[in-house]
Scaffold this active site. Structure first.
Site, PDB file in Angstrom:
ATOM      1  N   GLU A   1      74.637  27.976 -85.126  1.00  0.00           N
ATOM      2  CA  GLU A   1      73.842  27.113 -86.007  1.00  0.00           C
ATOM      3  C   GLU A   1      74.045  27.446 -87.483  1.00  0.00           C
ATOM      4  OE1 GLU A   1      69.715  27.009 -84.954  1.00  0.00           O
ATOM      5  OE2 GLU A   1      70.098  26.259 -82.938  1.00  0.00           O
TER       6      GLU A   1
ATOM      7  N   GLU B   1      72.297  26.081 -76.154  1.00  0.00           N
ATOM      8  CA  GLU B   1      70.886  26.489 -76.184  1.00  0.00           C
ATOM      9  C   GLU B   1      70.029  25.255 -75.955  1.00  0.00           C
ATOM     10  OE1 GLU B   1      69.296  28.561 -79.659  1.00  0.00           O
ATOM     11  OE2 GLU B   1      71.120  29.755 -79.815  1.00  0.00           O
TER      12      GLU B   1
HETATM   13  C1  BGP Z   1      67.707  28.617 -82.348  1.00  0.00           C
HETATM   14  C2  BGP Z   1      68.372  29.939 -82.627  1.00  0.00           C
HETATM   15  C3  BGP Z   1      67.961  31.056 -81.738  1.00  0.00           C
HETATM   16  C4  BGP Z   1      66.515  31.031 -81.273  1.00  0.00           C
HETATM   17  C5  BGP Z   1      66.028  29.624 -80.966  1.00  0.00           C
HETATM   18  C6  BGP Z   1      64.552  29.513 -80.720  1.00  0.00           C
HETATM   19  O1  BGP Z   1      67.697  27.830 -83.479  1.00  0.00           O
HETATM   20  O2  BGP Z   1      69.778  29.821 -82.523  1.00  0.00           O
HETATM   21  O3  BGP Z   1      68.318  32.243 -82.379  1.00  0.00           O
HETATM   22  O4  BGP Z   1      65.718  31.792 -82.058  1.00  0.00           O
HETATM   23  O5  BGP Z   1      66.367  28.719 -81.984  1.00  0.00           O
HETATM   24  O6  BGP Z   1      63.845  29.279 -81.899  1.00  0.00           O
HETATM   25  P1  BGP Z   1      62.698  30.202 -82.436  1.00  0.00           P
HETATM   26  O7  BGP Z   1      63.176  31.594 -82.225  1.00  0.00           O
HETATM   27  O8  BGP Z   1      62.557  29.926 -83.880  1.00  0.00           O
HETATM   28  O9  BGP Z   1      61.474  29.853 -81.657  1.00  0.00           O
END
Ligand code: BGP
Length: 470
Positions: A168, A365
């Protein structure tokens, strides 16, 4: 009526994490920006919990791989921490302890028949490179990243067959330079944000160039968060806003990654606004000739947009061209504050199929963070996360529809395998198939972990298509 949603037999079933969110600080030579931020401003993190121990993957990776295998995962992504692997950030010389850790970890994945996707950058720039050079605003940092990448390939290129350059990448300029939610917590630095977008694209292309020149016979890609921008209405103004938002937040990385070029409409707008990046002819050539072998797509929530208000910031910001649209009645995950809109996975798949040469890709993801999951633990100690299973099944049904229509998608990775540290939210919202007790680091498989095992063994699941709400 239920019917079988069937996926290809060789489909990847797995999950992702990242080094900085799972390993803990142990034995690192350098701090990354998140380590530094936590050490200096603990209150920014939920309950004051940081990445210092995280999920102790550094010590627990053997048990973790065994558990991942037990829940049917055939593939897994994590990342190499630049701040762990490299001893001398200027030369790219590796740190023997860092090399040993990653070697052992990679070996363990192999022992468990788990395909490893190794990512190089997950928001974790070494802090020294920010302090000395201004981080991703600097082209020198781009070159240092290329040296780090080369070292990583030299050390592990024979053992890892799937690499990705960035996770990302848009989050770095967006969250760090526009909205102040990630380090360096700048607000309203639109011009700098634009330069960072360019520099990271260049860094990715340089790493791809090096990887391909080393002939390991593996593949290299990039992980992008490609949330489509849905306009409030079909009005010309709203459609233009959506086009800009897609250009800026999506195609600014997608087009260079796949085609080696930036979208013409984006370049035109940024030029007109007087904020286009500094780029040499040679740098543009590097981007042009070094494109990805595959794509990873992270998807959590759609972007909904509307035409911008008449008044806007004096300094350039993307909000000159669009505004976020808070759509009434949207389905929400209240813990994370993100909209749930599974149909977007189908739209992403069709976009990649129709507009990006049907390049091969996977969901890298997708997931649902939920607070207070302990309340779902039963007398046998299992967390019954049925809401997560419903979430996955609905998203997968849309993905399956796209695959039936010819989308070249080869896998589905959830976020995440075992609960891990989450930037500002720390351990507030849990995402894992496997629960982690922060008091003693004990792991227990959740109901969704058992669900995954069945899906992976049966290459699909029974589902009533009427449940697809969109
Ligand atoms: C994505 C990232 C991850 C992870 C996920 C969940 O954007 O690549 O690293 O953190 O989001 O989001 P959050 O951790 O902010 O709840």
């Amino acid at each position: 009526m239920k019917q079988k949603i069937k996926f290809p037999e060789n489909f990847w079933w797995g999950a992702a994490t990242s080094g900085p969110q799972s390993e803990g600080w142990f034995n690192k030579r350098h701090e990354n920006v998140m380590d530094y931020w936590y050490r200096t401003q603990r209150n920014d993190f939920f309950n004051g919990v940081g990445p210092d121990v995280a999920s102790d993957f550094y010590h627990k990776y053997k048990d973790d791989f065994a558990m991942m295998k037990q829940i049917g995962m055939n593939s897994f992504r994590t990342s190499i921490q630049w701040s762990r692997l490299i001893k001398d950030l200027e030369t790219g010389e590796p740190d023997p302890e860092g090399v040993q850790f990653y070697k052992d970890m990679i070996e363990e994945a192999k022992k468990n028949d788990i395909i490893l996707v190794m990512n190089l950058h997950h928001f974790d720039l070494p802090i020294e490179l920010f302090e000395k050079y201004g981080g991703w605003e600097s082209k020198h940092v781009v070159d240092l990243f290329a040296k780090f990448a080369k070292t990583a390939f030299e050390c592990f290129g024979n053992d890892v067959k799937y690499w990705t350059t960035f996770n990302e990448p848009m989050v770095i300029p967006e969250a760090g330079y526009l909205y102040g939610v990630h380090f360096p917590k700048y607000v309203g630095k639109g011009k700098e944000c634009v330069q960072v977008i360019f520099n990271i694209n260049l860094a990715s292309a340089k790493a791809i160039e090096i990887y391909h020149s080393m002939n390991f016979g593996g593949e290299i890609g990039i992980i992008l968060n490609l949330t489509p921008a849905y306009p409030r209405s079909e009005s010309k103004e709203d459609l233009e806003a959506a086009h800009f938002a897609d250009d800026f937040f999506g195609r600014s990385f997608l087009d260079p990654a796949v085609f080696g070029t930036f979208p013409e409409t984006l370049v035109h707008t940024l030029k007109e606004d007087g904020v286009l990046w500094d780029a040499t002819k040679e740098e543009l050539e590097t981007i042009k000739h070094n494109t990805v072998d595959f794509l990873g797509v992270n998807y959590y929530q759609p972007k909904r947009v509307k035409a911008p208000a008449m008044e806007h910031d004096e300094n350039w910001m993307p909000s000159w061209h669009f505004e976020e649209y808070d759509m009434p009645g949207k389905r929400m995950n209240p813990y994370r504050g993100w909209e749930i809109y599974p149909r977007a996975i189908y739209d992403i798949a069709k976009n990649v199929q129709n507009n990006y040469g049907n390049i091969k890709w996977f969901i890298s993801e997708n997931g649902m963070g939920v607070e207070g999951e302990e309340r779902y633990r039963d007398e046998n100690g299992k967390i019954n996360d049925d809401y997560r299973i419903d979430f996955y099944e609905e998203h997968l049904a849309w993905l399956n529809k796209a695959i039936q229509e010819g989308s070249n998608c080869f896998g589905y990775h959830a976020w995440t395998a075992f609960d891990c540290w989450s930037w500002n939210n720390a351990y507030k919202n849990r995402y894992g198939f496997i629960a982690v007790d922060l008091n003693d680091q004990k792991r227990t498989i959740k109901k969704s972990g058992e669900w995954l095992k069945k899906v992976s063994e049966e290459h699909g699941y029974e589902y009533d298509l009427d449940q697809m709400k969109g």
